[in-house]
Each structure stands twice: as structure tokens, then as C-alpha cells.
Design an enzyme around this catalytic site. Structure first.
Site, short mmCIF file in Angstrom:
data_model
loop_
_atom_site.label_atom_id
_atom_site.label_comp_id
_atom_site.label_asym_id
_atom_site.label_seq_id
_atom_site.Cartn_x
_atom_site.Cartn_y
_atom_site.Cartn_z
N LYS A 150 70.61 -88.63 45.25
CA LYS A 150 71.40 -87.54 44.66
C LYS A 150 72.86 -87.90 44.93
CE LYS A 150 71.27 -82.49 44.41
NZ LYS A 150 71.05 -82.34 42.97
N1 PY5 Z 1 66.81 -83.31 38.90
C1 PY5 Z 1 68.15 -83.34 38.95
C2 PY5 Z 1 68.90 -84.32 38.13
C3 PY5 Z 1 68.82 -82.44 39.78
O1 PY5 Z 1 70.14 -82.47 39.86
C4 PY5 Z 1 68.08 -81.49 40.54
C5 PY5 Z 1 68.78 -80.50 41.41
C6 PY5 Z 1 66.68 -81.51 40.43
C7 PY5 Z 1 66.08 -82.44 39.59
C8 PY5 Z 1 65.82 -80.59 41.23
O2 PY5 Z 1 65.83 -80.93 42.60
P1 PY5 Z 1 65.57 -79.88 43.74
O3 PY5 Z 1 64.33 -79.16 43.39
O4 PY5 Z 1 65.38 -80.70 44.97
O5 PY5 Z 1 66.74 -78.98 43.81
N2 PY5 Z 1 70.01 -80.03 40.90
C9 PY5 Z 1 70.93 -79.21 41.65
C10 PY5 Z 1 70.28 -77.97 42.25
O6 PY5 Z 1 70.78 -77.49 43.27
C11 PY5 Z 1 72.03 -78.71 40.74
C12 PY5 Z 1 72.98 -79.71 40.26
C13 PY5 Z 1 74.06 -79.12 39.41
O7 PY5 Z 1 69.32 -77.46 41.70
#
Ligand code: PY5
Length: 295
Positions: A150
């Protein structure tokens, strides 16, 4: 608002970096997104240690030296929330970055600073469901960028996708990988239901290994819903019975339309969304291990 930076709690105006920081100029940083839920009595941070573990794994992938353990960063998170006295739902943003100026791309041996901010936060996407579109920008391939990390720089790819979808009148983007397989949203993982089976793209297709994705896989199995981690084609997406985005920010968001094809807000999506809400607000004793109580 107080922000935790390298062991100190500082005011927002003090939380600054050099404009010549290679994290700002070149995207050399890693971050997390975490939620905390207020249930009227307690504030619980959801899967805090798992997020901090992923932050350190992301840093390891890109070669950024973070001088803290996951446990120390988890403790710092609780500290910053308490310092702000929050009693409401929060979004927590830890970021590891180089604060000092540097023009050279040789970032070896630089030590990262870590900032942790917590802010009141509501919904990220429309709760009633979103209209999604397959965008023209492809997800960066794992041979080009470390997509499993990330990392801040990778989010230009997400921004291009998110903005394209919205500029075309949709609420969110669905991205394909270089091989044309469905991989994820701009900031969410994706699940589709076909013939009653819940499916989600495998990690090796080039997705962020989402913590919400893992939570959903665990909850679905318990609910007796079979889950397959398999590559998903665009045609499978267009013929899905149900589809939904998952992520820390997005939580469980139904997809109600994909490129003009209307989808029902189906029963599997609803069951998963209800189970998720119960778990994050501390109503399921069984998953107490996923919650860090702040107070
Ligand atoms: N895929 C991408 C590209 C992501 O940025 C995120 C999380 C996920 C999947 C889901 O991951 P998780 O379930 O671990 O959160 N994105 C961030 C979030 O806090 C936001 C970025 C703007 O959900």
C-alpha cells in the site's frame, strides 16, 4: 486536532514535511486506512494490529526503513485517539514517509517518519449502492509496481481510475489488470456472486490484499456461503447476480449497476453487510480479537 508524529503529539499546523521530500515528489511512502467504531459506549479500532503489520510489510516491499514495531504503532494509535477525546466513528491514517529534502532517487538507508492522524469520518461511498464502470486505465501490473504494497505512489493509478469513473457519471471505477481480468475498485476489493457462489480475485492477479476482503471471506464461510478466490472475467462481472465493493473506507458497498447493467441489492450482499456491521461494533463476542478498545 492532535497528530502523532514520531512519538510526539503535535498540532495539525506542526505536522508538515519538506516540499523536497522524496515521498511527496516520487511517491516513496506507505500508508494505511483504519476505522474505529463508536457504539454509544465503547470505541473499537478494527483489526488495528493487522493494519500495522501490513504497513510494515508494505515498507519492507518498497525498502523503506520504519523504526517502529506494529505493537508500538498500535499503541500510538490509541494514544492519538485518546488525546483528541473522540467519541464517534473515526478514520485513522498512518503514513510512513521521508520528511527531509532529497533530490536523488537513491533512497537507500533513509529512515522513515511515521504520522498517525485520526479524524471523524462517515460513509465513503453511497450506502444504498453505487453505479460502477470498467475504466480504461488498467491496474498497474506487479512486474511494474509492487501492487501488494500500500505505497503512496501507486495511488496515482487509483486516482486516474476514480476520476475517470466519476467524470463519466458513475460513482466508482472497476479496474482490470493487464491481462484483462477484473481486479478491484480504485480503493476497494471486489466480490461477485454467480450461481450462489461468492467469488473474489486472487492476490496473484495483482490486488491489494485487503483486510476487509479477509474479514468477508471469514464471515462468509461462517454463514455457510461458499467463497472462491479465482480470476474473474469481464463477462462474469456483467452476468453477476450480485456484486459489492469491500474496504476499510467503503465497508460493504453494494454495486447496483455496472456499465448500464442493473443488479439487485441481493441477499448475500445484505447478509455479509449485516454480519460485518455486527462484528465491527463489537456485537459478536467471537470476533472480539479483531477489536482494540480505546475506551
Ligand atoms: N484495494 C485498494 C486499491 C485499496 O486502496 C483498498 C483500501 C482496498 C483494496 C481494501 O483494503 P482494506 O480492506 O485493507 O482497507 N483503500 C483505502 C481504505 O481505507 C482507501 C484509499 C483511498 O479503504
Amino acid at each position: 486536532m492532535k497528530i502523532w508524529i514520531d512519538g510526539k503529539l503535535v498540532g495539525e499546523e506542526e505536522a508538515r514535511v519538506s516540499v523536497l521530500s522524496p515521498s511527496l515528489n516520487y511517491g516513496f511512502g506507505v500508508f494505511e486506512g483504519i476505522r474505529a467504531y463508536w457504539n454509544g459506549e465503547n470505541l473499537y479500532v478494527f483489526r488495528l494490529l493487522d493494519h500495522m503489520d501490513r504497513l510494515l510489510r508494505s515498507a519492507r516491499i518498497i525498502g523503506l526503513e520504519v523504526p517502529y514495531t506494529a505493537e508500538e504503532l498500535a499503541k500510538a494509535t490509541v494514544e492519538v485517539i485518546r488525546a483528541n477525546g473522540y467519541r464517534e466513528d473515526l478514520y485513522i491514517r498512518p503514513v510512513a514517509y521521508i520528511s527531509k529534502p532529497q533530490i536523488s532517487l537513491d533512497v537507500r538507508g533513509l529512515q522513515a517518519s511515521v504520522a498517525i492522524a485520526a479524524l471523524p469520518f462517515g460513509k465513503y461511498l453511497k450506502v444504498e449502492g453505487v453505479r460502477a464502470t470498467v475504466v480504461s486505465w488498467r491496474r498497474v501490473h506487479t512486474s511494474m509496481m509492487p501492487v501488494m504494497a500500500k505505497a503512496t505512489g501507486i495511488y496515482l493509478n487509483s486516482i486516474m481510475a476514480a476520476v475517470e469513473a466519476r467524470a463519466r457519471g458513475y460513482d466508482e471505477a472497476i479496474m482490470l489488470n493487464a491481462e484483462g481480468k477484473v481486479v478491484e475498485g480504485s480503493g476497494e476489493n471486489i466480490f461477485v456472486v454467480r450461481r450462489g457462489v461468492l467469488m473474489t480475485p486472487p492476490v496473484e492477479d495483482g490486488i491489494l490484499e485487503g483486510i476487509t476482503r479477509d474479514t468477508v471471506i471469514t464471515l462468509a464461510s461462517e454463514l455457510g456461503i461458499s467463497v472462491l478466490e479465482k480470476s474473474i472475467t469481464r463477462e462474469e462481472l456483467y452476468t453477476a447476480e450480485e456484486a459489492f465493493f469491500v474496504g476499510t473506507a467503503a465497508e460493504i458497498t453494494p454495486i447496483i449497476e455496472i456499465d448500464g447493467r442493473v443488479l439487485p441489492k441481493g441477499p448475500i450482499t445484505q447478509r455479509i453487510a449485516e454480519a460485518y456491521r455486527r462484528v465491527v461494533t463489537g456485537k459478536e463476542e467471537k470476533y472480539a480479537r479483531w477489536l482494540t478498545p480505546v475506551y
